[in-house]
Design an enzyme around this catalytic site. Structure first.
Site, PDB file in Angstrom:
ATOM      1  N   GLY A  94      72.674  95.808  99.545  1.00  0.00           N
ATOM      2  CA  GLY A  94      71.740  95.721  98.417  1.00  0.00           C
ATOM      3  C   GLY A  94      70.298  95.521  98.861  1.00  0.00           C
ATOM      4  O   GLY A  94      70.035  94.947  99.920  1.00  0.00           O
ATOM      5  N   ARG A 128      76.177 101.329 101.079  1.00  0.00           N
ATOM      6  CA  ARG A 128      77.191 100.287 101.296  1.00  0.00           C
ATOM      7  C   ARG A 128      78.383 100.790 102.115  1.00  0.00           C
ATOM      8  O   ARG A 128      79.415 100.137 102.163  1.00  0.00           O
ATOM      9  CB  ARG A 128      77.679  99.758  99.946  1.00  0.00           C
ATOM     10  CG  ARG A 128      76.663  98.878  99.220  1.00  0.00           C
ATOM     11  CD  ARG A 128      77.320  98.002  98.184  1.00  0.00           C
ATOM     12  NE  ARG A 128      76.362  97.203  97.452  1.00  0.00           N
ATOM     13  CZ  ARG A 128      75.899  96.025  97.870  1.00  0.00           C
ATOM     14  NH1 ARG A 128      76.301  95.536  99.017  1.00  0.00           N
ATOM     15  NH2 ARG A 128      75.033  95.345  97.141  1.00  0.00           N
ATOM     16  N   ASP A 172      78.611  91.086 106.105  1.00  0.00           N
ATOM     17  CA  ASP A 172      79.506  92.180 106.503  1.00  0.00           C
ATOM     18  C   ASP A 172      78.811  93.147 107.462  1.00  0.00           C
ATOM     19  O   ASP A 172      79.399  93.576 108.453  1.00  0.00           O
ATOM     20  CB  ASP A 172      79.936  92.987 105.262  1.00  0.00           C
ATOM     21  CG  ASP A 172      81.163  92.381 104.606  1.00  0.00           C
ATOM     22  OD1 ASP A 172      81.927  91.697 105.305  1.00  0.00           O
ATOM     23  OD2 ASP A 172      81.339  92.582 103.385  1.00  0.00           O
ATOM     24  N   THR A 211      69.650  89.523 102.568  1.00  0.00           N
ATOM     25  CA  THR A 211      70.322  89.503 101.266  1.00  0.00           C
ATOM     26  C   THR A 211      69.596  88.530 100.343  1.00  0.00           C
ATOM     27  O   THR A 211      69.295  87.395 100.734  1.00  0.00           O
ATOM     28  CB  THR A 211      71.828  89.143 101.302  1.00  0.00           C
ATOM     29  OG1 THR A 211      72.301  89.041  99.952  1.00  0.00           O
ATOM     30  CG2 THR A 211      72.148  87.835 102.014  1.00  0.00           C
ATOM     31  N   ASP A 261      70.941  87.129  98.064  1.00  0.00           N
ATOM     32  CA  ASP A 261      71.917  86.104  97.681  1.00  0.00           C
ATOM     33  C   ASP A 261      71.759  84.813  98.487  1.00  0.00           C
ATOM     34  O   ASP A 261      72.264  83.766  98.078  1.00  0.00           O
ATOM     35  CB  ASP A 261      73.351  86.625  97.856  1.00  0.00           C
ATOM     36  CG  ASP A 261      73.682  87.722  96.867  1.00  0.00           C
ATOM     37  OD1 ASP A 261      72.791  88.111  96.099  1.00  0.00           O
ATOM     38  OD2 ASP A 261      74.827  88.202  96.863  1.00  0.00           O
TER      39      ASP A 261
HETATM   40  P1  FBP Z   1      73.852  92.345  99.492  1.00  0.00           P
HETATM   41  O1  FBP Z   1      74.804  91.205  99.736  1.00  0.00           O
HETATM   42  O2  FBP Z   1      74.308  93.628 100.058  1.00  0.00           O
HETATM   43  O3  FBP Z   1      72.457  91.993  99.934  1.00  0.00           O
HETATM   44  O4  FBP Z   1      73.755  92.600  97.915  1.00  0.00           O
HETATM   45  C1  FBP Z   1      73.626  91.544  97.041  1.00  0.00           C
HETATM   46  C2  FBP Z   1      73.587  91.979  95.604  1.00  0.00           C
HETATM   47  O5  FBP Z   1      72.247  92.141  95.166  1.00  0.00           O
HETATM   48  C3  FBP Z   1      74.342  90.980  94.752  1.00  0.00           C
HETATM   49  O6  FBP Z   1      73.496  89.942  94.330  1.00  0.00           O
HETATM   50  C4  FBP Z   1      74.892  91.845  93.650  1.00  0.00           C
HETATM   51  O7  FBP Z   1      76.086  91.341  93.136  1.00  0.00           O
HETATM   52  C5  FBP Z   1      75.166  93.137  94.343  1.00  0.00           C
HETATM   53  O8  FBP Z   1      74.247  93.216  95.402  1.00  0.00           O
HETATM   54  C6  FBP Z   1      75.023  94.328  93.435  1.00  0.00           C
HETATM   55  O9  FBP Z   1      75.423  95.458  94.139  1.00  0.00           O
HETATM   56  P2  FBP Z   1      75.021  96.939  93.774  1.00  0.00           P
HETATM   57  O10 FBP Z   1      73.619  97.147  94.249  1.00  0.00           O
HETATM   58  O11 FBP Z   1      75.975  97.757  94.579  1.00  0.00           O
HETATM   59  O12 FBP Z   1      75.156  97.080  92.302  1.00  0.00           O
END
Ligand code: FBP
Length: 566
Positions: free
Chosen positions: A104, A168, A199, A226, A228
């Site tokens: 993300g 991803r 990951d 991230t 997060d």
């Molecule tokens: P990463 O762990 O890859 O940095 O992504 C985090 C995130 O932004 C989460 O907060 C969220 O749940 C997810 O990506 C959303 O994923 P997507 O971009 O595939 O909808």
């Protein structure tokens, strides 16, 4: 701020607008200003430097298994970059280095790439930096762009991952490792920087091991990314993007708080991104002081049920109503439902069912659920049932970003309040407004902190490759100090790893850093939340500042974790 001594204009190479979709001439004045903003860098990076190795490393858990999985890398020391007395030498052997963004978006990713690029241009002659397009798939398919000053310029200090885009995909099967090897050989790569989360950094380490075992010259370095905030430890104190994302969400929450107080008639249920850990929600609570904040890790530790969570919210709403407040703001972490033991069990059973078969429209598949899970599933609103059945992400996780927990809670609280009204226990007015603040925070203009942190991470990653290092994650520490005093190095990725048993085999994992209930950020929040619940102590922090007294302020979580005053 002192300009970087590295490049004449302070770390920014001017150039023409990129031909890749970004055109700096149509930028807002602020964006333009950020393009040429002189980034301060840690003093150690501005001079000639050398590498100092620490002691042999081990693993975060099961060292004997990690050693079997990483026979050539296990035990290698983490390193520090320190000033060297030797005059700054440029290496005349140009290096070929690839960079990939994985997972993300997180504000600051472009600056990591700029840092790598600027190091290569400043400290080596004739180097080439390849940007792999669209994430790890770009490595496997050998899709890349050769980065130039002109190409990079419009992305400096700008949010997003669109310079080379992300993805991803995972490099996991033998065929995929072979494809990565073919790309490394085809481009004659000396190094690869993988910018990603837990990951992706585990994957980076597996690639480093694979290349070394194959006697390939390609070295691999990871970078912690991230929003997060769940990729962190003592040696890697923060993942980039968290600071910016939280400040963007905090501004929006603050605005909603003022709106709630102005109208006096809405309860705003705000779900915040953060797939697993609740760091973002906790940080936003510390920045804004909402009436109610749910922290997934606490819900799990207390083994709360959906009914317990609903009652907790409803009790506060009732008390506030007695005080004359029929409004409020409630923060909910995106991953909440995955923390509720009974929902966790339901999700695990659904994962099994979805992995092995089709969910038939007649609902016969529900027979496969355990009775308790079946009752819970049937009790959930239809929309949530449908969202729980959506396709899993490539790692097999429920896509919590797609589950509207905030709407589910509004409907459950409404039902409970209606019951209490009949019982004569509630006489207020309740109107729930749902919000999801997620993607809005992932690509904003990076804060001063994220801009500089990312640039330093990139610069360090390039320096580690230049010194022949592999299997390390770029680590920048001492972050509560002025930037000039930040320390820089590389931590052995195997030292961060443990194993998990999946499908009968040990798999290496970098464990996600969850909110620690005995950690300083949670304790700080817990000491204040009762007051925030009933008295309105709202803080509306306003937009991110790039100049002025709060421009360089770092988020509360990081400061509290570092033992500094938030
Ligand atoms: P990463 O762990 O890859 O940095 O992504 C985090 C995130 O932004 C989460 O907060 C969220 O749940 C997810 O990506 C959303 O994923 P997507 O971009 O595939 O909808």
């Amino acid at each position: 701020m002192a300009p970087s001594p590295l490049l004449e204009n302070g770390g920014v190479i001017p150039g023409k607008p990129s031909a890749t979709g970004r055109f700096a001439e149509v930028y807002s004045d602020l964006q333009k200003h950020r393009l040429d903003f002189p980034l301060p860098i840690p003093a150690v990076l501005s001079k000639s430097l050398q590498i100092v190795e620490g002691p042999a490393s081990s693993a975060a858990g099961h060292p004997e298994e990690i050693q079997k999985l990483f026979p050539t890398l296990f035990g290698q020391p983490s390193v520090k970059l320190v000033p060297s007395d030797a005059p700054a030498v440029r290496s005349d052997l140009g290096l070929k280095v690839g960079v990939v963004l994985s997972g993300g978006q997180a504000p600051g990713g472009h600056n990591v790439i700029s840092g790598i690029f600027d190091y290569m241009m400043d400290r080596t002659t004739g180097s080439t930096v390849y940007g792999f397009k669209g994430g790890p798939a770009g490595i496997m398919r050998c899709k890349y762009v050769v980065l130039t000053p002109e190409y990079i310029y419009p992305y400096r200090n700008q949010g997003g991952f669109d310079m080379i885009r992300s993805g991803r995909d995972k490099i996991e099967t033998p065929e995929q490792f072979k494809q990565a090897e073919e790309t490394a050989i085809k481009l004659d790569l000396d190094g690869l920087v993988v910018i990603g989360g837990d990951d992706s950094n585990t994957n980076a380490c597996l690639l480093a091991e694979y290349f070394r075992a194959k006697n390939l010259k390609t070295k691999v370095i990871g970078c912690p990314k991230t929003i997060d905030g769940d990729l962190k430890c003592k040696e890697v104190p923060a993942s980039f993007g968290f600071d910016t994302a939280c400040k963007i969400y905090a501004e929006m929450i603050g605005n909603v708080m003022v709106d709630a107080r102005s109208t006096g008639k809405y309860y705003h249920f705000v779900r915040l991104m953060g797939r697993a850990a609740s760091h973002i929600t906790l940080e936003c609570a510390l920045q804004t002081h909402p009436n109610i904040t749910l922290i997934g890790e606490e819900v799990a530790a207390k083994q709360l049920t959906l009914k317990n969570v609903t009652d907790y919210i409803t009790d506060i709403i009732c008390k506030r109503s007695e005080l004359g407040y029929n409004y409020g703001v409630i923060l909910i972490p995106e991953g909440l439902i995955d923390f509720i033991p009974e929902v966790q069990k339901l999700i695990a059973e659904l994962n099994e069912i979805l992995a092995h078969g089709v969910v038939d429209e007649g609902g016969l598949w529900k027979e496969k659920l355990q009775p308790q899970s079946r009752t819970l599933f049937d009790f959930l609103p239809i929309a949530i049932q449908e969202q729980l059945l959506l396709e899993r992400d490539p790692h097999g996780n429920v896509q919590v970003a797609k589950i509207e927990t905030e709407k589910m809670l509004i409907s459950m609280v409404e039902t409970e309040l209606a019951k209490r009204r009949v019982e004569g226990k509630y006489a207020g007015q309740f109107k729930g407004q749902s919000h999801f603040f997620g993607y809005e925070g992932r690509c904003g203009l990076p804060t001063n902190f994220d801009s500089s942190y990312c640039y330093a991470l990139g610069f360090a990653a390039a320096a580690l490759l230049h010194h022949g290092k592999t299997g390390l994650i770029s680590s920048v520490c001492n972050l509560a100090a002025p930037i000039a005093e930040w320390t820089v190095g590389g931590t052995a990725l195997t030292a961060l790893m443990d194993v998990e048993r999946r499908h009968g085999k040990f798999k290496p994992v970098i464990k996600k850093a969850m909110v620690e209930l005995d950690g300083a950020p949670f304790r700080s929040f817990a000491s204040m939340r009762d007051e925030w619940a009933l008295k309105n102590r709202y803080i509306s922090p306003g937009p991110i500042q790039f100049h002025g007294p709060v421009a360089d302020a770092v988020n509360h979580t990081l400061l509290l974790e570092l033992g500094a005053e938030a």
